[in-house]
Scaffold this active site. Structure first.
Site, short mmCIF file in Angstrom:
data_model
loop_
_atom_site.label_atom_id
_atom_site.label_comp_id
_atom_site.label_asym_id
_atom_site.label_seq_id
_atom_site.Cartn_x
_atom_site.Cartn_y
_atom_site.Cartn_z
N ASP A 1 0.94 -1.34 0.00
CA ASP A 1 -0.04 0.16 -0.03
C ASP A 1 0.96 1.32 -0.16
O ASP A 1 2.01 1.38 0.62
CB ASP A 1 -0.86 -0.08 1.21
CG ASP A 1 -2.29 0.25 1.08
OD1 ASP A 1 -2.51 0.72 -0.19
OD2 ASP A 1 -3.15 -0.15 1.84
N LYS B 1 -0.31 -0.54 -4.37
CA LYS B 1 -1.91 -0.01 -4.40
C LYS B 1 -1.82 1.41 -3.88
O LYS B 1 -1.18 1.73 -2.96
CB LYS B 1 -2.52 -0.97 -3.50
CG LYS B 1 -4.07 -0.44 -3.19
CD LYS B 1 -4.81 -1.58 -2.37
CE LYS B 1 -4.97 -1.42 -0.96
NZ LYS B 1 -5.50 -0.17 -0.53
N GLU C 1 -14.06 -1.02 -2.02
CA GLU C 1 -14.35 -1.09 -0.52
C GLU C 1 -15.74 -0.09 -0.44
O GLU C 1 -16.05 0.73 -0.77
CB GLU C 1 -13.49 -0.41 -0.01
CG GLU C 1 -13.55 -0.53 1.70
CD GLU C 1 -12.25 -0.21 2.50
OE1 GLU C 1 -11.12 -0.20 1.98
OE2 GLU C 1 -12.43 -0.14 3.72
O1 KIV Z 1 -5.21 -0.91 4.04
C1 KIV Z 1 -5.85 -2.03 3.91
O2 KIV Z 1 -5.52 -3.17 4.59
C2 KIV Z 1 -6.66 -1.95 2.71
C3 KIV Z 1 -7.67 -2.99 2.55
C4 KIV Z 1 -8.64 -3.13 3.70
C5 KIV Z 1 -8.17 -3.14 1.29
O3 KIV Z 1 -6.62 -1.11 2.00
#
Ligand code: KIV
Length: 282
Positions: A84, A114, A183
């Site tokens: 992320d 992501k 989401e």
């Molecule tokens: O940060 C995270 O864990 C997420 C998921 C919940 C999709 O973005």
């Protein structure tokens, strides 16, 4: 287990096979997820909540993501790991986005990044993809925008909002995303988006019509606190089991039941005579 790639994951979608994804933030949990053959691992910035105790994901830094991400990759070297991008590591400019994505991949050895946002971040997605880094987008309820949303609320409610979420999905796909997290989006809208796009859709609170599902592992193991979102299903009561085990450990330490002789290195002790001499000497 052979390593998943963007191509094998897209083939799974083409064959109609569902894709599993779980969050992971540490080596031990990553090993367990790999043993379960989870298809993709997400080092989510939700670690701000689950590992660091913040109320939102906003304080998480790039450096922190790298530390957690490295541990995860060491635990599941054969899994497809997605990192992320934390708040304000990509929103400022495409240059900032490329630099941050590059750091995440170079320093963790993960496979993709992501980032949150639809049409607003297509420039960033395109620039990162052009560097050869696969991108998973994230639309609908994007936790980094909690202050703009006024809370963690379902997105895509009503005709205008539903159209906007669909347009966001199409925009991130055009920009080059190979996967997109949906989401807190109503289930029929998620199913429609999944039908309309070639990229993989991963739902969280978005119903069964997505190509795959993701959950935060502490949520699905019932390890989280009092508040559990509606979309979470507990697959085991690990939180309760841990507290019970900790309580039993505490009891046995205090009663002297632990450690028992079998948990000691008694065979390595010197003779009683020598220990008696030591006792006298000191
Ligand atoms: O940060 C995270 O864990 C997420 C998921 C919940 C999709 O973005």
């Amino acid at each position: 287990m052979s390593k998943n790639t963007v191509a094998t994951l897209l083939q799974m979608k083409a064959r109609g096979e569902k894709i599993s994804q779980l969050t992971c933030y540490d080596y031990t949990t990553a090993r367990l997820a790999a043993a379960a053959e989870i298809n993709t691992i997400l080092v989510g910035d939700s670690l701000g909540n689950t590992m660091q105790g913040y109320e939102t994901t906003l304080p998480v830094t790039l450096e922190e993501m790298i530390i957690y991400g490295r541990s995860v990759v060491r635990g599941c070297p054969d899994a497809f790991v997605i990192m992320d991008m934390p708040f304000m590591s990509y929103q400022v400019s495409t240059e900032q986005a490329v630099t941050s994505a590059g750091e995440l991949i170079k320093k963790t050895n993960a496979n993709a990044v992501k980032l949150e946002g639809g049409a607003a971040v297509t420039g960033q997605i395109r620039a990162i993809v052009d560097c050869g880094i696969p991108v998973c987008a994230h639309i609908g309820m994007t936790p980094q925008s909690v202050n703009a949303f006024g809370g963690f609320k379902v997105q895509g409610k009503g005709e205008e909002n539903a159209r906007r979420v669909l347009e966001d999905a199409l925009a991130v796909q055009r920009a080059g995303a190979f996967m997109c997290v949906l989401e807190c989006v109503p289930p029929k809208l998620s199913a429609l988006i999944t039908k309309k796009v070639d990229m993989i859709t991963i739902g969280i609170g978005a119903g069964a019509g997505c190509d795959g599902q993701v959950l935060v592992y502490q949520d699905m193991l019932a390890m989280s606190g009092e508040f559990v979102p509606k979309f979470v299903k507990p697959f085991a009561q690990i939180g309760q089991a841990m507290t019970q085990a900790f309580r039993e450990y505490d009891r046995q330490v205090k009663s002297g039941a632990f450690p028992a002789p079998e948990q000691t290195y008694a065979k390595s002790d010197c003779s009683d005579e020598y220990l008696a001499r030591l006792e006298q000497e000191y």
